[in-house]
Each structure stands twice: as C-alpha cells, then as structure tokens.
Design a protein around this motif. Sequence first.
Motif, PDB file in Angstrom:
ATOM      1  N   ARG A   1      37.546  34.514 -37.745  1.00 46.52           N
ATOM      2  CA  ARG A   1      37.176  33.108 -37.970  1.00 46.52           C
ATOM      3  C   ARG A   1      36.584  32.500 -36.706  1.00 46.52           C
ATOM      4  NH1 ARG A   1      42.142  32.831 -40.879  1.00 46.52           N
ATOM      5  NH2 ARG A   1      43.158  31.893 -39.068  1.00 46.52           N
ATOM      6  N   GLY A   2      37.190  32.848 -35.563  1.00 47.47           N
ATOM      7  CA  GLY A   2      36.677  32.333 -34.303  1.00 47.47           C
ATOM      8  C   GLY A   2      35.263  32.814 -34.026  1.00 47.47           C
ATOM      9  N   GLU A   3      34.982  34.077 -34.310  1.00 54.39           N
ATOM     10  CA  GLU A   3      33.644  34.621 -34.084  1.00 54.39           C
ATOM     11  C   GLU A   3      32.627  33.950 -34.996  1.00 54.39           C
ATOM     12  OE1 GLU A   3      34.196  38.767 -34.672  1.00 54.39           O
ATOM     13  OE2 GLU A   3      35.034  39.115 -32.659  1.00 54.39           O
ATOM     14  N   ARG A   4      33.033  33.696 -36.248  1.00 56.78           N
ATOM     15  CA  ARG A   4      32.123  33.002 -37.166  1.00 56.78           C
ATOM     16  C   ARG A   4      31.855  31.575 -36.688  1.00 56.78           C
ATOM     17  NH1 ARG A   4      35.254  35.708 -41.128  1.00 56.78           N
ATOM     18  NH2 ARG A   4      36.474  33.813 -41.511  1.00 56.78           N
ATOM     19  N   ARG A   5      32.893  30.921 -36.189  1.00 52.02           N
ATOM     20  CA  ARG A   5      32.717  29.557 -35.702  1.00 52.02           C
ATOM     21  C   ARG A   5      31.805  29.526 -34.478  1.00 52.02           C
ATOM     22  NH1 ARG A   5      33.355  25.393 -38.481  1.00 52.02           N
ATOM     23  NH2 ARG A   5      35.620  25.503 -38.797  1.00 52.02           N
ATOM     24  N   ILE A   6      31.980  30.476 -33.569  1.00 57.83           N
ATOM     25  CA  ILE A   6      31.123  30.550 -32.384  1.00 57.83           C
ATOM     26  C   ILE A   6      29.673  30.773 -32.798  1.00 57.83           C
ATOM     27  CG2 ILE A   6      30.548  31.973 -30.374  1.00 57.83           C
ATOM     28  CD1 ILE A   6      33.578  32.347 -29.964  1.00 57.83           C
ATOM     29  N   SER A   7      29.464  31.696 -33.738  1.00 61.59           N
ATOM     30  CA  SER A   7      28.110  31.955 -34.233  1.00 61.59           C
ATOM     31  C   SER A   7      27.517  30.698 -34.854  1.00 61.59           C
ATOM     32  CB  SER A   7      28.145  33.095 -35.250  1.00 61.59           C
ATOM     33  OG  SER A   7      26.859  33.343 -35.774  1.00 61.59           O
ATOM     34  N   GLN A   8      28.325  29.955 -35.602  1.00 64.10           N
ATOM     35  CA  GLN A   8      27.877  28.707 -36.224  1.00 64.10           C
ATOM     36  C   GLN A   8      27.477  27.687 -35.159  1.00 64.10           C
ATOM     37  OE1 GLN A   8      31.041  26.796 -38.356  1.00 64.10           O
ATOM     38  NE2 GLN A   8      29.757  25.188 -39.210  1.00 64.10           N
ATOM     39  N   LEU A   9      28.279  27.562 -34.113  1.00 63.59           N
ATOM     40  CA  LEU A   9      27.983  26.602 -33.049  1.00 63.59           C
ATOM     41  C   LEU A   9      26.732  27.001 -32.265  1.00 63.59           C
ATOM     42  CD1 LEU A   9      31.632  26.010 -31.802  1.00 63.59           C
ATOM     43  CD2 LEU A   9      30.162  24.305 -32.903  1.00 63.59           C
ATOM     44  N   LEU A  10      26.564  28.294 -32.002  1.00 63.25           N
ATOM     45  CA  LEU A  10      25.383  28.750 -31.270  1.00 63.25           C
ATOM     46  C   LEU A  10      24.117  28.539 -32.087  1.00 63.25           C
ATOM     47  CD1 LEU A  10      26.698  32.042 -29.610  1.00 63.25           C
ATOM     48  CD2 LEU A  10      26.401  29.790 -28.558  1.00 63.25           C
ATOM     49  N   SER A  11      24.204  28.783 -33.390  1.00 64.73           N
ATOM     50  CA  SER A  11      23.053  28.553 -34.262  1.00 64.73           C
ATOM     51  C   SER A  11      22.685  27.070 -34.276  1.00 64.73           C
ATOM     52  CB  SER A  11      23.365  29.037 -35.677  1.00 64.73           C
ATOM     53  OG  SER A  11      22.293  28.774 -36.554  1.00 64.73           O
ATOM     54  N   ALA A  12      23.701  26.214 -34.335  1.00 59.35           N
ATOM     55  CA  ALA A  12      23.442  24.774 -34.301  1.00 59.35           C
ATOM     56  C   ALA A  12      22.827  24.365 -32.966  1.00 59.35           C
ATOM     57  CB  ALA A  12      24.746  24.017 -34.543  1.00 59.35           C
ATOM     58  N   ALA A  13      23.353  24.922 -31.878  1.00 59.83           N
ATOM     59  CA  ALA A  13      22.815  24.598 -30.553  1.00 59.83           C
ATOM     60  C   ALA A  13      21.359  25.026 -30.436  1.00 59.83           C
ATOM     61  CB  ALA A  13      23.655  25.282 -29.476  1.00 59.83           C
ATOM     62  N   ALA A  14      21.036  26.182 -30.985  1.00 62.29           N
ATOM     63  CA  ALA A  14      19.647  26.654 -30.940  1.00 62.29           C
ATOM     64  C   ALA A  14      18.721  25.642 -31.609  1.00 62.29           C
ATOM     65  CB  ALA A  14      19.533  28.018 -31.620  1.00 62.29           C
ATOM     66  N   GLY A  15      19.133  25.120 -32.746  1.00 60.61           N
ATOM     67  CA  GLY A  15      18.313  24.126 -33.439  1.00 60.61           C
ATOM     68  C   GLY A  15      18.155  22.846 -32.638  1.00 60.61           C
ATOM     69  N   VAL A  16      19.253  22.387 -32.034  1.00 60.05           N
ATOM     70  CA  VAL A  16      19.199  21.147 -31.257  1.00 60.05           C
ATOM     71  C   VAL A  16      18.353  21.330 -30.003  1.00 60.05           C
ATOM     72  CG1 VAL A  16      20.571  19.503 -29.921  1.00 60.05           C
ATOM     73  CG2 VAL A  16      21.414  20.319 -32.130  1.00 60.05           C
ATOM     74  N   PHE A  17      18.537  22.448 -29.306  1.00 60.89           N
ATOM     75  CA  PHE A  17      17.753  22.697 -28.090  1.00 60.89           C
ATOM     76  C   PHE A  17      16.257  22.750 -28.400  1.00 60.89           C
ATOM     77  CE2 PHE A  17      21.595  25.125 -26.199  1.00 60.89           C
ATOM     78  CZ  PHE A  17      22.150  23.936 -25.747  1.00 60.89           C
ATOM     79  N   CYS A  18      15.909  23.323 -29.546  1.00 63.84           N
ATOM     80  CA  CYS A  18      14.487  23.424 -29.919  1.00 63.84           C
ATOM     81  C   CYS A  18      13.900  22.049 -30.228  1.00 63.84           C
ATOM     82  CB  CYS A  18      14.326  24.334 -31.135  1.00 63.84           C
ATOM     83  SG  CYS A  18      14.545  26.074 -30.765  1.00 63.84           S
TER      84      CYS A  18
END
Length: 231
Positions: free
Chosen positions: A37-54
């Motif tokens: 669950r933690g790995e999925r949450r980290i992946s979710q947060l990184l994907s969101a960060a990628a969108g925001v940074f772009c």
Amino acid sequence: MPRTPAAESTEKGTKSSAEIAAATATTAAAPRRRQARGERRISQLLSAAAGVFCRTGYAAASTNAIAREAGVSPGTLYQYFPNKEAIAMELGGQLLQRANEMHGQAFRPENLKRPLPELLDAVLDPVIAFNCENPAFWALMHGTGVPGIAQEHEELHAGLLTRIDAVLRDFCPQAAPHELAHTSNMILGIFKASLDLILAHEGDERAAYIAELKTVLLRYLEPMITTTPAH
C-alpha cells in the motif's frame, strides 16, 4: 475407544501449533500488505507531482497542490515525504535512472555502425520519445535548484557528451580532440534547443519539428564526415 490423556495432550499440542503457524503467517503478511500500500501511495504521489511540476514548474509547485492532485490530504503526503524537495529528489532519481538506461539502448554499438541518417534516427527517436513520455524529466532537470538533481543531471550531461564524442571519433577520425569537443557540445546544444519546441507541440507539428532537428544535424555533420564506420 476412549482417548488417553497422552493422546489428548498430543492433539491439543498439534492444534496449538497450527494456530501459532496461522497467526505467524497473518502477522508476516500484514507488513507486506502495508508495504505494498505504501509503494502504491508513493507512486500515486510521484505521478501527481510530475503533473504539477509540468504545469507550474518546480518553483511554483507546492506540497498542497501535489496532495490535491493525488486526491489525498497534506497530512497523508507528509507521511511519505517531508517536503517538496524530497518529492523532487525521488522523482528525479527515478527518471534519471530510466534516462541512463534509455541512453544505453540508444547508443548501442550496432546503432553506431549505421550510415549517418540511420544513426540519427536510431539515437534520436528513443531519446525524444522518452522526453515526450516523461515531460516532468525536462521540468525537473532545468531550473529546479535542487542540489542532488543538479549534480546528477550534470553527470548525465557529461555522459552524453562522452557518448557523442565517441561516435564522432569513428566518423571523423582525422578531427582534433578540441574540434570533437566543440562539435559534441554544439550537437547537444542544438538538441536541447529543439527539444523545447518538440515538447511544446503535439501530433503533426511535433513530428515536423523532429524532422527539422534531424535535417539540421544531418546538414551540420555531413561536411565533417570523412569515413563511415564498417558494419
């Protein structure tokens, strides 16, 4: 036949062992589930960060914006990352690793023995595709001000120059080392400038800019070529 006390004791002991084994398995499975669950949450947060940074760039991005993008509370985000810089470091590290792997594939020895037009296709296509598929890579590698990312990006840049220089030595064996260094830097500079245009467009317009980049590099390099590496 009535059971003897010894038999009853053995049965109870066996039952107890089975219960202990089941409890142990359940206890061991719980951390694995939490880790997944933690790995999925980290992946979710990184994907969101990628969108925001772009969309906003690194400087204007915030942990609150990343949390909103991920659909979680800021408190949940802080369980995994203490600040925006930590998120950028993790995302940037993953993308840099993938970029290095992609460069290794693009500069495979068999690609480097092709005639110049085919070599440009073989090397540029996967590099451009990676950047188009991961726009956050470009956003993070330029102007973030995060020390760890800046250092690793410099190493990636130096590695690319080394690869380009090695290719040029095969095609231009008579060129002096300083001439090869200048040409390598020009090639990388032309590529980076063109990548801005490529990433800013889609569809046919993007394809047109990719074709223009290859034409520019081909016309720039053709007069320098004195030999074609043997197949």
